[in-house]
Structures are given as C-alpha cells and as structure tokens.
Design a protein around this motif. Structure first.
Motif, PDB file in Angstrom:
ATOM      1  N   ALA A  61       0.844  -1.197   0.000  1.00  0.00           N
ATOM      2  CA  ALA A  61       0.000   0.000   0.000  1.00  0.00           C
ATOM      3  C   ALA A  61       0.876   1.242   0.000  1.00  0.00           C
ATOM      4  N   ALA A  62       1.804   1.281  -0.955  1.00  0.00           N
ATOM      5  CA  ALA A  62       2.725   2.407  -1.092  1.00  0.00           C
ATOM      6  C   ALA A  62       2.203   3.365  -2.161  1.00  0.00           C
ATOM      7  N   PRO A  63       2.690   4.613  -2.195  1.00  0.00           N
ATOM      8  CA  PRO A  63       2.307   5.533  -3.270  1.00  0.00           C
ATOM      9  C   PRO A  63       2.682   4.951  -4.630  1.00  0.00           C
ATOM     10  N   PRO A  64       1.939   5.301  -5.694  1.00  0.00           N
ATOM     11  CA  PRO A  64       2.192   4.709  -7.017  1.00  0.00           C
ATOM     12  C   PRO A  64       3.640   4.767  -7.468  1.00  0.00           C
ATOM     13  N   ALA A  65       4.341   5.871  -7.168  1.00  0.00           N
ATOM     14  CA  ALA A  65       5.724   6.014  -7.628  1.00  0.00           C
ATOM     15  C   ALA A  65       6.660   5.006  -6.973  1.00  0.00           C
ATOM     16  N   VAL A  89      -3.285   3.361  -9.801  1.00  0.00           N
ATOM     17  CA  VAL A  89      -2.989   3.127 -11.211  1.00  0.00           C
ATOM     18  C   VAL A  89      -2.377   1.737 -11.337  1.00  0.00           C
ATOM     19  N   LYS A  90      -2.606   1.099 -12.486  1.00  0.00           N
ATOM     20  CA  LYS A  90      -2.235  -0.299 -12.585  1.00  0.00           C
ATOM     21  C   LYS A  90      -1.274  -0.615 -13.721  1.00  0.00           C
ATOM     22  N   HIS A 178      -9.722  10.778 -11.059  1.00  0.00           N
ATOM     23  CA  HIS A 178      -8.600  11.705 -11.163  1.00  0.00           C
ATOM     24  C   HIS A 178      -9.000  13.044 -11.795  1.00  0.00           C
ATOM     25  N   MET A 179      -9.698  12.995 -12.930  1.00  0.00           N
ATOM     26  CA  MET A 179     -10.148  14.242 -13.551  1.00  0.00           C
ATOM     27  C   MET A 179     -11.129  15.002 -12.673  1.00  0.00           C
ATOM     28  N   PRO A 180     -12.138  14.345 -12.064  1.00  0.00           N
ATOM     29  CA  PRO A 180     -13.043  15.084 -11.173  1.00  0.00           C
ATOM     30  C   PRO A 180     -12.331  15.746 -10.001  1.00  0.00           C
ATOM     31  N   HIS A 181     -11.258  15.127  -9.506  1.00  0.00           N
ATOM     32  CA  HIS A 181     -10.544  15.754  -8.392  1.00  0.00           C
ATOM     33  C   HIS A 181      -9.915  17.075  -8.831  1.00  0.00           C
ATOM     34  N   LEU A 182      -9.319  17.083  -9.999  1.00  0.00           N
ATOM     35  CA  LEU A 182      -8.718  18.321 -10.489  1.00  0.00           C
ATOM     36  C   LEU A 182      -9.774  19.388 -10.758  1.00  0.00           C
ATOM     37  N   VAL A 183     -10.904  18.989 -11.310  1.00  0.00           N
ATOM     38  CA  VAL A 183     -11.974  19.951 -11.564  1.00  0.00           C
ATOM     39  C   VAL A 183     -12.497  20.519 -10.246  1.00  0.00           C
ATOM     40  N   SER A 184     -12.652  19.658  -9.240  1.00  0.00           N
ATOM     41  CA  SER A 184     -13.068  20.126  -7.913  1.00  0.00           C
ATOM     42  C   SER A 184     -12.067  21.125  -7.356  1.00  0.00           C
ATOM     43  N   ASP A 222       1.367  12.253  -6.449  1.00  0.00           N
ATOM     44  CA  ASP A 222       1.802  10.880  -6.739  1.00  0.00           C
ATOM     45  C   ASP A 222       0.832  10.189  -7.692  1.00  0.00           C
ATOM     46  N   ILE A 223      -0.463  10.332  -7.412  1.00  0.00           N
ATOM     47  CA  ILE A 223      -1.479   9.660  -8.230  1.00  0.00           C
ATOM     48  C   ILE A 223      -1.480  10.201  -9.658  1.00  0.00           C
TER      49      ILE A 223
END
Length: 361
Positions: A61-65, A89-90, A178-184, A222-223
């Motif tokens: 459960a580490a950050p994606p990077a 992300v996968k 991801h896109m909704p978070h940036l729009v928010s 990170d995400i």
C-alpha cells in the motif's frame, strides 16, 4: 488466508489490515515510518513484528511512484506466496516490474475504489471498503492461487470484486476519480481570494462540488504523476466544453436576438448532457440509480437530534435510503434531507409532524 503482510500503513493499508485482523488473519505491519506502523498496530491492525517466514499474501500500500520498487524488494526477499498492490494506477507499476525481469506469476494488481479526504492510519476504518468495487487486474500469467488469495482479501474487506484490464482501469479511474478531483480543485481555487461576503453565501451545492478538493496535495501529485496522459486527454475535452460554454454565455449578453438564442441553445446543451451523464452514476449498492422523494426536516444544532429523527423514522416503518445535512449560515440550525421511496414520503412526513418535527415544503 491465515497470514498477511501489509507494507504501508496509511489509510488504505491500515483499513485493509483492520479488516483482515477482524477476520482472524494474523497481520504483520511494515512501513518506512516506524511511528506510523506503531500507530496502526495500536489501533488493532496487526503486529509490528516481522513474520517468521513467508506469509500467504503481501499487500503493498505504497504511493504509485514507489509501488514497483517496494514489490520488487518484497518478491526478491520471498516474503509471501502471493503479492498484491492497492495503487490507484495499474498499468505503470506492472510495466516497471516487467522491465525489472521479475516473475509476475505470483503478483496481481488491484485497486479498492474507496477512500477519504483524510490520510494516515488514524483515518482508517475496518469497514472502509464495504460494498465498494475492488478492481483486480490479473493477466494470463497470474497464478490461480494468487487470484484466489486476492479474492479472499476482497471478501474479508466486504468489497465487490471487479476484474479489468490494467490500462482500461487507468482510463476508467481517470474519468471517474482523477479528472473530477482536479476539476473540484479548480472550482475550490476560485474561493481562495474571494470576498468574505461571497464565501459566507456558500451552500450545499458548492460544498458538494469542492468536498474532494480537501485531500492531501502530496498524495494527489503521486497519483496524477502515475496517470497523466488519460487525465490530460479528459481535461482537453472539458476545456473544449468550457470554451463553448463561455462563448454561449457571452452570446446571452448580446443585443442581437439570434445570438441570444444561440447562447441559450449552447448553455442548454451542456446542462442536458450533464443530466444525461449524471443519471448513469450508479445508485445505492451499485444498482441502477433510483428517484427518491425528499422529506426535509428543520433541526437545531444539538446533540441527539439526528438519532431522534432516525428513531422516529424507524418507528414509522420507513427506511431512510440516503441523508444530507445543510447547515444554516450564521445560525445553530440546519436542514436534514431524508431520501425515501416516493410512496413512503407522505407516511414519514405525517409521522414526523406528529412527533413535533418542523418540516420544510
């Protein structure tokens, strides 16, 4: 599954560990920050003691990077029979592992579609994933035993397994997360230097739109760094819609009647497309969305008010499908919106009035 190792004791890792421990699994905890692991252990998520031998499943459960490097280290050390990550992300992590030349038969990517605005082990709960989709991204190389361990983990967390291709998953989460978070965040940023008199007018609508903007920026860097292409593609489409909507709004200011009609058409188009998209959002328990009736109740901001309303609804034999609370500006009062089946609304309204509640029409 009898034993598990959770590497990374933030919100997601600790929540998964709490769920596993509650099901009788012996959970070992590890984190680059020992204090965070101690906190998770104190919450009952497991033990800081390293396992004596390979565990059944290692959950990274580490950050994606850092997922690929953490997984590679665990796999080279032979810490488990199966390995799973919970990054948002996968495709990227799997390609990194392939580039390292690792045998990926013992690995499966996953992503629980649940979270909170808060981070860290203190924000974790054992029921965080209950009823939520948990994406699994096996390939034809994935060992059947590892897939079964992943399904067992999902079951212990009371989540709903969804099998997807890794790259299809990344495109999907770009759209719905991801896109909704940036729009928010873009909407919330308009409030940073707004006049105080304007901000004091904030109601439930702006709270709904900006709620997720409260999340930790470091986590989102990170995400987004792990999934920039699909998010940028979606924002390009949003930008085109914004440009067209701005043009339509400017047309509404025109003295020319034809231009104003064109502006009305443009604004109406985006609003109608918004309606069409919104109705596709899954409803309760992931089922098709349903139309509920709202029974609005005025309450004082005092302890026990919500408990009384729910108890009175229960005595009336009405199930509350959803609830929203809107707080009055500058007053110790609020409006509780109870969503119920349309046929139950008159019954609930009458019962609440009989018990002394003030309803708003």
């Amino acid at each position: 599954m009898r034993t598990a190792l959770v590497i990374g004791t933030g919100l997601i890792g600790t929540s998964a560990a709490l769920a596993l421990a509650d099901r009788g699994v012996t959970v070992h905890l590890a984190d680059h920050d020992p204090e965070q692991a101690r906190t998770a252990a104190a919450l009952g998520a497991g033990t800081e003691e390293p396992p004596a031998g390979p565990v059944d499943l290692a959950v990274v459960a580490a950050p994606p990077a850092h997922v690929a490097a953490t997984l590679a280290d665990a796999m080279r050390r032979g810490l488990a029979r199966g390995y799973l990550d919970v990054a948002s992300v996968k495709g990227g992590p799997r390609r990194e592992l392939e580039a390292l030349g690792l045998d990926l038969t013992s690995y499966i990517g996953s992503h629980p579609m649940s979270g909170r605005e808060k981070s860290g082990p203190l924000a974790a709960t054992g029921d965080l994933f209950e009823g939520r989709p948990w994406v699994l991204t096996p390939t034809r190389d994935t060992d059947t035993e590892v897939l079964n361990l992943a399904l067992e983990l999902v079951s212990h967390c009371r989540a709903v397994p969804v099998v997807m291709d890794a790259d299809a998953h990344d495109r999907a989460v770009a759209l719905v997360s991801h896109m909704p978070h940036l729009v928010s965040s873009l909407v919330a940023a308009r409030l940073e230097h707004a006049e105080e008199a304007a901000v004091r007018l904030c109601g439930q609508g702006i709270r709904d739109v900006t709620r997720i903007a409260a999340s930790d920026p470091r986590m989102w860097i990170d995400i987004l760094s792990a999934n920039p292409g699909p998010v940028a593609d979606l924002l390009t489409d949003v930008s085109a819609d914004l440009d067209e909507t701005v043009r339509a709004l400017r047309a509404l200011q025109s003295a020319d009647e034809a231009e104003r009609r064109d502006g009305v058409t443009g604004v109406e188009d985006v609003l109608r497309r918004g309606n069409a998209g919104q109705v596709r959002v899954p409803g309760k328990h992931g089922s098709a969305p349903r139309a509920y009736e709202v029974v609005a109740v005025l309450i004082d901001d005092q302890p026990g008010q919500l408990a009384r309303i729910f108890a009175d609804a229960g005595q009336a034999g009405v199930n509350i499908e959803d609830v929203r609370i809107e707080h009055a500006t500058g007053q110790q009062a609020g409006l509780v919106q109870l969503m119920v089946e349309p046929k139950a609304a008159p019954m609930l309204g009458a019962a609440l009035r009989d018990r002394g509640w003030a309803l708003r029409q």
